[in-house]
Design an enzyme around this catalytic site. Structure first.
Site, PDB file in Angstrom:
ATOM      1  N   ARG A 269     -14.595  25.952 -15.735  1.00 21.98           N
ATOM      2  CA  ARG A 269     -14.805  26.746 -16.947  1.00 21.98           C
ATOM      3  C   ARG A 269     -14.430  25.962 -18.191  1.00 21.98           C
ATOM      4  NH1 ARG A 269     -11.269  29.847 -19.646  1.00 21.98           N
ATOM      5  NH2 ARG A 269      -9.757  29.633 -17.960  1.00 21.98           N
ATOM      6  N   ARG A 270     -13.374  25.155 -18.086  1.00 27.15           N
ATOM      7  CA  ARG A 270     -12.918  24.366 -19.237  1.00 27.15           C
ATOM      8  C   ARG A 270     -13.395  22.926 -19.102  1.00 27.15           C
ATOM      9  NH1 ARG A 270      -7.235  24.142 -19.130  1.00 27.15           N
ATOM     10  NH2 ARG A 270      -7.205  24.988 -17.019  1.00 27.15           N
TER      11      ARG A 270
ATOM     12  N   GLY B  56      -9.796  31.622   6.557  1.00 21.99           N
ATOM     13  CA  GLY B  56      -8.917  31.087   7.586  1.00 21.99           C
ATOM     14  C   GLY B  56      -7.559  30.749   7.002  1.00 21.99           C
TER      15      GLY B  56
ATOM     16  N   LYS C 189      -4.462  40.176   4.776  1.00 20.41           N
ATOM     17  CA  LYS C 189      -3.260  39.368   5.045  1.00 20.41           C
ATOM     18  C   LYS C 189      -2.457  39.135   3.771  1.00 20.41           C
ATOM     19  CE  LYS C 189      -5.048  35.533   3.125  1.00 20.41           C
ATOM     20  NZ  LYS C 189      -4.458  34.609   2.128  1.00 20.41           N
TER      21      LYS C 189
ATOM     22  N   ASP D 209      -4.716  33.250   9.427  1.00 18.13           N
ATOM     23  CA  ASP D 209      -4.471  33.310   7.988  1.00 18.13           C
ATOM     24  C   ASP D 209      -3.198  34.083   7.686  1.00 18.13           C
ATOM     25  OD1 ASP D 209      -4.980  32.825   5.346  1.00 18.13           O
ATOM     26  OD2 ASP D 209      -6.739  34.115   5.187  1.00 18.13           O
TER      27      ASP D 209
ATOM     28  N   SER E  88       2.250  29.774  -0.500  1.00 18.72           N
ATOM     29  CA  SER E  88       1.398  30.959  -0.608  1.00 18.72           C
ATOM     30  C   SER E  88       1.707  31.710  -1.896  1.00 18.72           C
ATOM     31  CB  SER E  88       1.626  31.877   0.595  1.00 18.72           C
ATOM     32  OG  SER E  88       1.187  33.197   0.310  1.00 18.72           O
TER      33      SER E  88
ATOM     34  N   GLU F  25      -3.839  37.431  -5.468  1.00 15.37           N
ATOM     35  CA  GLU F  25      -4.913  38.384  -5.202  1.00 15.37           C
ATOM     36  C   GLU F  25      -4.408  39.647  -4.505  1.00 15.37           C
ATOM     37  OE1 GLU F  25      -7.850  38.431  -6.258  1.00 15.37           O
ATOM     38  OE2 GLU F  25      -8.666  36.419  -6.495  1.00 15.37           O
TER      39      GLU F  25
END
Length: 392
Positions: free
Chosen positions: A68-69, A172, A227, A280, A290, A317
């Site tokens: 994007r940048r 995964g 997960k 995962d 993570s 997320e």
């Protein structure tokens, strides 16, 4: 009487036919060699997008990454680095980078999407004018759209109206920095067409990145979504200071919740016991790299969501997926106690120290470990059966 073709033989025929059409060796071909020359684009130059672009290059694909940048694209092109997202990693000399969508997508057979889940729909609208007529869109995104509760493959179908065999997902145990360092791992490429899944898998099968295939898009995708929610729970109890018994119980009960939810949506329980599910889940729950585990740990230590975002400077997320997943679960009559507890902690309704697998039922009555209710919808409707309500 002639012998009946088995499912394995039938899938094998599909895979070898796909390889033959692409002018490549069949299943006996050497992993990491089948993707040579395939023109692909990666949309998104964060840690996972950049890492996956490296995997694709190392698998022999012709790769252009879109950032994007412009300064990020320039650093990748000139310095062969993306210091903001992958510090210390040298990127392949063959990797091309641009901030121009038309340039990135020109001639691309496979388009890998590595953008935040909540901006995917807008990104799809931006790339639509530049897509090749037969290109396959491959989601690397592990999230659910908050406004519609759609999975990312459903968002792709809803936005671009593509047929199911032009939509794939890869999922995964994929901690970006470890893969960027070429530490061996595996993943699953999934599509309604097993031949297309094989094509995607061949394009990203590098010496250190083994890719398997299936046609359970729903289960593969939901494994990657769900997960994250369990990893938040693990991070929270880790931040509180609880030990391995608590974490092992949450992982195990979390997998049961994941499986019950995925099957209710039409997923295959076998998928949830494989790389896209259990694999995962283990990686995301135990790795300090993570984002969801890290976010949970900070929240467990008493940081607010805003303070957590400021410290991480990346999107977790799982936090954005909690509410839509619980909304979907409620509509299916699925109870997800651990995810519900995570929501209560995030909303300030529960102290982090009170989160635990012992709160699995409100009435304290022992329950069976796992009860699966299968989705009854047939065929493609299990994959893309929903549409966003459009206003005139």
């Amino acid at each position: 009487m002639g012998s009946r073709e088995t499912p394995a033989e039938r899938d094998g025929a599909f895979l070898n036919a796909a390889a033959a059409r692409a002018g490549r060796p069949g299943q006996a071909g050497r992993p990491g060699q089948a993707g040579h020359g395939t023109k692909v684009a990666v949309i998104g130059a964060g840690s996972w997008g950049t890492t996956f672009a490296k995997v694709l290059c190392d698998a022999g694909s012709d790769v252009t990454i879109w950032a994007r940048r412009s300064e990020v694209a320039d650093e990748i092109k000139v310095a062969r680095r993306n210091t903001q997202y992958l510090p210390g990693i040298n990127l392949p000399k063959t990797l091309k980078a641009t901030s121009n969508l038309a340039e990135a997508l020109r001639g691309a057979r496979l388009v890998f999407l590595a953008v935040p889940s909540q901006s995917l729909r807008q990104n799809l609208q931006d790339i639509e004018p530049f897509l090749e007529p037969s290109s396959v869109l491959v989601s690397l995104v592990k999230g659910v759209e908050r406004t519609t509760t759609m999975r990312m493959s459903e968002v792709i179908h809803d936005t671009l109206d593509l047929e199911p065999d032009r939509i794939a997902v890869v999922s995964g145990p994929n901690i970006a920095l470890e893969i960027a360092k070429e530490q061996p791992t595996g993943a699953v490429a999934s599509c309604a067409s097993i031949a297309v899944a094989q094509e995607v898998a061949q394009a990203c099968s590098a010496p250190y990145f083994r890719t398997y295939v299936n046609h359970d898009v729903t289960g593969t995708e939901l494994g990657g979504v769900l997960k994250n929610l369990i990893a938040l729970a693990i991070g929270i109890v880790d931040g509180v200071g609880y030990g391995e018994n608590t974490k092992a119980s949450i992982i195990t009960r979390g997998l049961a919740e994941m499986t019950e939810f995925a099957v209710s949506q039409g997923g295959d329980p076998i998928t949830l016991s494989g790389l896209a599910g259990l694999g995962d889940l283990i990686a995301t729950c135990q790795s300090p790299l993570s984002r969801n585990n890290t976010a949970g740990r900070l929240i467990g230590q008493g940081y607010s969501q805003e303070e957590t975002r400021e410290q991480m400077q990346q999107v977790a997320e799982g936090i954005t997926s909690v509410a839509p997943v619980l909304e979907l679960a409620k509509s299916r009559g699925i109870v997800m106690p651990i995810v519900q507890q995570v929501a209560m902690v995030l909303d300030g309704e529960m102290e982090p120290k009170n989160l635990g697998p012992h709160l699995a039922t409100e009435d304290g009555i022992p329950r069976r470990e796992l009860v699966l209710k299968r989705e009854s919808k047939p065929g493609w409707k299990r994959l893309f059966g929903r549409r966003k309500e459009r206003t005139s």
